[in-house]
Structure formats: structure tokens, C-alpha cells
Design a protein around this motif. Structure first.
Motif, short mmCIF file in Angstrom:
data_model
loop_
_atom_site.label_atom_id
_atom_site.label_comp_id
_atom_site.label_asym_id
_atom_site.label_seq_id
_atom_site.Cartn_x
_atom_site.Cartn_y
_atom_site.Cartn_z
N CYS A 3 0.84 -1.20 0.00
CA CYS A 3 0.00 0.00 0.00
C CYS A 3 0.87 1.25 0.00
CB CYS A 3 -0.91 0.04 1.23
SG CYS A 3 -2.11 -1.31 1.32
N LYS A 4 0.43 2.24 -0.77
CA LYS A 4 1.05 3.57 -0.73
C LYS A 4 0.05 4.52 -0.09
CE LYS A 4 2.83 7.28 -3.70
NZ LYS A 4 3.08 7.70 -5.10
N PHE A 5 0.42 5.13 1.03
CA PHE A 5 -0.47 6.02 1.77
C PHE A 5 0.02 7.46 1.70
CE2 PHE A 5 -1.09 1.99 4.16
CZ PHE A 5 -2.47 1.85 3.99
N SER A 6 -0.91 8.37 1.43
CA SER A 6 -0.68 9.80 1.64
C SER A 6 -1.96 10.39 2.21
CB SER A 6 -0.28 10.51 0.34
OG SER A 6 -1.36 10.53 -0.58
N PHE A 7 -1.84 11.52 2.89
CA PHE A 7 -2.97 12.03 3.66
C PHE A 7 -3.14 13.54 3.46
CE2 PHE A 7 -1.03 8.40 5.74
CZ PHE A 7 -2.12 7.57 5.95
N GLU A 47 -4.14 -10.26 -1.69
CA GLU A 47 -2.74 -10.67 -1.75
C GLU A 47 -2.12 -10.37 -3.11
OE1 GLU A 47 -3.27 -15.39 -2.96
OE2 GLU A 47 -2.62 -14.83 -0.94
N GLY A 48 -0.88 -9.92 -3.05
CA GLY A 48 -0.12 -9.67 -4.26
C GLY A 48 -0.45 -8.38 -4.98
N GLU A 49 -1.37 -7.59 -4.46
CA GLU A 49 -1.79 -6.40 -5.17
C GLU A 49 -1.13 -5.14 -4.62
OE1 GLU A 49 -5.98 -5.93 -5.59
OE2 GLU A 49 -6.10 -7.48 -7.14
N TYR A 50 -1.11 -4.12 -5.47
CA TYR A 50 -0.64 -2.79 -5.09
C TYR A 50 -1.85 -1.88 -4.95
CZ TYR A 50 1.24 1.93 -5.72
OH TYR A 50 1.54 3.26 -5.58
N VAL A 51 -1.97 -1.22 -3.79
CA VAL A 51 -3.10 -0.33 -3.52
C VAL A 51 -2.58 1.08 -3.27
CG1 VAL A 51 -5.05 0.14 -2.00
CG2 VAL A 51 -4.44 -2.23 -2.51
N PRO A 52 -2.77 2.00 -4.22
CA PRO A 52 -2.39 3.40 -4.00
C PRO A 52 -3.51 4.15 -3.24
CG PRO A 52 -3.06 3.09 -6.29
CD PRO A 52 -3.20 1.76 -5.61
N ALA A 53 -3.40 4.17 -1.92
CA ALA A 53 -4.42 4.82 -1.07
C ALA A 53 -3.92 6.24 -0.77
CB ALA A 53 -4.63 4.01 0.19
N THR A 54 -4.11 7.12 -1.72
CA THR A 54 -3.56 8.46 -1.60
C THR A 54 -4.65 9.48 -1.34
OG1 THR A 54 -3.67 8.69 -4.01
CG2 THR A 54 -1.58 7.95 -3.08
N GLY A 55 -4.28 10.57 -0.64
CA GLY A 55 -5.22 11.64 -0.35
C GLY A 55 -6.28 11.30 0.68
N LEU A 56 -5.99 10.34 1.60
CA LEU A 56 -6.96 10.01 2.64
C LEU A 56 -7.13 11.19 3.60
CD1 LEU A 56 -5.89 6.33 3.49
CD2 LEU A 56 -7.65 7.11 1.89
N LYS A 57 -8.38 11.49 3.95
CA LYS A 57 -8.67 12.66 4.78
C LYS A 57 -8.58 12.30 6.29
CE LYS A 57 -9.56 15.35 1.29
NZ LYS A 57 -10.90 15.93 1.07
N LEU A 58 -7.78 13.11 7.02
CA LEU A 58 -7.65 12.94 8.46
C LEU A 58 -8.00 14.22 9.19
CD1 LEU A 58 -4.22 11.03 8.67
CD2 LEU A 58 -6.52 10.06 8.44
#
Length: 310
Positions: free
Chosen positions: A191-195, A296-307
Motif C-alpha cells: 500500500c502507498k499512503f498519503s494524507f 494478496e499480491g496487489e498494489y493499492v495506491p491509497a492516496t489523499g486520505l482525509k484525516l
């Protein structure tokens, strides 16, 4: 009469011997011995998916990741067909290092391996995995850590990107061996996370990221610190699964400096789950939740999550 019988008997023995010599694919003599041989594993090409990552070096292409093996990348093996009892309920496992020998998407792998023809080997990346033998059902197991991630893609690729394959030894000589292996399988989710700040929509740099389950289960408020993989000699690549282990505390990702985005290896799930995120940086603490089905095995770009800032 006796002479004719004796001649017929000798002819029969010669015919049997000749038939035995014709089975050139069967190991004989020294090649039957389980011993250390220089093994070369040829990995078969499989169907490609832009969201699946199976190699050691990972590059961010924006919405996808690309990957390849680099000559010298370290893997490890366990001979699933062999074990030796060395005490009461204690077994020695034939295992050791392997090395990718080419810089390309599909690389041959080599190493000195205790084996003989028709053995099956578990091949895993990264090389810091140690197998143990479980006598019930002739199972083998290894553990891996999710704790201590630093949020970098290079750190994730080198230490947390769990990949599994099973190789079949097809031929041996006194000193060498050959094996084939279907395309390896990635066992975790990358996972790629940005907030972003929910109130201002400003980017939130990440110094530390804390992840925990936030749904009504016994795992609420915690996240696996470790995982384990249990396999049999018959377990094919796509059948190997990462199992949760040591679900005792939130998972904490600590960056060496504030980062605009972080990369994290997480456990796959059988359905969508809700996650609670806490980000800290020089400006303060931010929290929020999001739901996703991690496969499993996947790439998840979870970008721009609101906090929300606390």
C-alpha cells in the motif's frame, strides 16, 4: 536340456539388464544420493498483471508498480521432500541461501542445495526466512515480521515483500541439478499512503503512521506484528497463504524524516475491513478511518486520505 535351460536363463537376465539400462531418466548410483549440488532453477513465465508485484526491486510508476530481479538478490530454499530427525520431536530441515543470477523480470536462481531428483523445494524472498518442520502432515512453516517498517519502497522491497514459489528438481548429476518453477507469488499487499487535512485539504507529511483495525472484531485496535506461511510438499505457488500471527498492538511505521507518502506491506484480507490511521509530524497528530479490501499480491495506491487534526 539343462544346458538349454541355462542359456535361456542367461538370455533372460541380459534382456532385463538391457531394459534397465534403457531407463536413462531414472537416477542411479551417485545421483540417487541426497547431497549438496549446484542447483539452477528456471522460472516459467506466467500471465502478467500490472497490480501484482513478484520481484525484489520495486519501482513506483504512479498508479502501478514495476518490479524486476537484480543479479545478486538473495532468496532462500527449504527442501520440502527431506528432513532428518535429530531428537525427540526435533528435525533438521534442509535449507539455505539462493541467488538471482540475472537482472531482468524473470531470472534464473542458483545455489548449493541439498537435493536429489524429484525433490520439491520451497523458494522464498527475502532470504531472512527460516523454516521449521511440523511433523503432523509433513508441514513446514516460516514466520516473517511486519514490524519495524520505515515507509520507504526500498526498505519494503528488501525486508517485507514476501514472495513464495515451489521448485521441482527435474534432473541431477553428481555435482549439479536443474529445477523448474512456476511464476512466484506475492503473499502480502503493498500500500502507498498519503494524507490530507480534512479541514484545509493541505497535504499531511508523515513522520510516524500507526495502523490498526477499526471494526467490531476481537482484533479491534490492533494489527498483526508478524505473519506465518505453512506449506506442504504439494502446496503450489498460488496456494501459499500468509496467515496472521502476533495480533497484539497497532502497527507503527517510523520514517527517518517527514515523508509526503509512505509504503507499507500489509496482510491481505478475505473481505473489506475498516482501518484507523494516526499520523504524527512536527505540526501535530491527525486521525481518521478508511475501508478497503486488501488482496494478496496487489498494489493499492491509497492516496489523499482525509484525516482530522487533533
Amino acid at each position: 536340456m539343462k544346458k538349454e535351460f541355462f542359456i535361456s536363463f542367461l538370455c533372460g537376465l541380459m534382456a532385463v539388464a538391457g531394459a534397465s539400462c534403457n531407463h536413462s531418466n531414472e537416477p542411479s548410483g551417485e545421483t540417487k544420493v541426497v547431497k549438496k549440488r549446484l542447483l539452477t532453477i528456471n522460472t516459467q513465465q506466467g500471465a502478467e498483471s500490472p497490480r501484482r508485484i513478484i520481484n525484489a526491486t520495486i519501482n513506483d510508476e504512479g498508479t502501478t508498480l514495476s518490479s524486476l530481479w537484480t543479479a545478486g538478490d538473495g532468496l532462500s530454499y527449504c527442501n520440502l521432500s527431506r528432513q532428518e530427525q535429530v531428537g525427540v520431536a526435533q528435525y533438521e530441515v534442509y535449507q539455505g541461501p539462493l541467488t538471482a543470477i540475472e537482472t531482468k523480470h524473470i531470472s534464473m536462481v542458483q545455489g548449493d542445495v541439498e537435493c536429489t531428483v524429484d525433490d520439491y523445494l520451497a523458494v522464498v524472498y527475502p532470504a531472512n526466512n527460516t523454516f521449521e518442520f511440523i511433523s503432523t502432515g509433513t508441514k513446514y512453516r516460516y514466520h516473517f515480521s511486519l514490524a519495524g517498517q520505515d515507509g520507504t519502497l526500498s526498505g519494503l522491497a528488501a525486508n517485507y515483500h514476501q514472495v513464495y514459489g515451489r521448485a521441482h528438481v527435474t534432473a541431477v548429476t553428481n555435482k549439479t541439478a536443474d529445477a523448474t518453477m512456476a511464476k512466484m507469488q506475492s503473499l502480502l499487499t503493498v500500500c502507498k499512503f498519503s494524507f490530507k487535512d480534512k479541514a484545509t485539504n493541505a497535504d499531511i507529511p508523515v513522520e510516524t503512521l500507526t495502523i490498526q483495525y477499526a471494526d467490531a472484531t476481537s482484533e479491534n485496535g490492533k494489527y498483526p506484528q508478524k505473519g506465518q506461511v505453512t506449506v506442504l510438499v504439494t502446496t503450489e505457488n498460488h496456494e501459499a497463504k500468509a496467515e496472521k500471527y502476533d495480533v497484539t498492538a497497532p502497527l507503527v511505521v517510523t520514517c527517518t524524516s517527514e515523508q509526503p507518502a509512505v509504503y507499507v506491506a500489509l496482510m491481505p484480507e478475505i473481505a473489506s475491513r475498516t482501518y484507523h490511521f494516526t499520523v504524527t509530524n512536527s505540526e501535530g497528530t491527525y486521525t481518521g478511518t478508511a475501508s478497503a479490501w486488501l488482496k494478496e499480491g496487489e498494489y493499492v495506491p491509497a492516496t489523499g486520505l482525509k484525516l482530522q487534526k487533533q
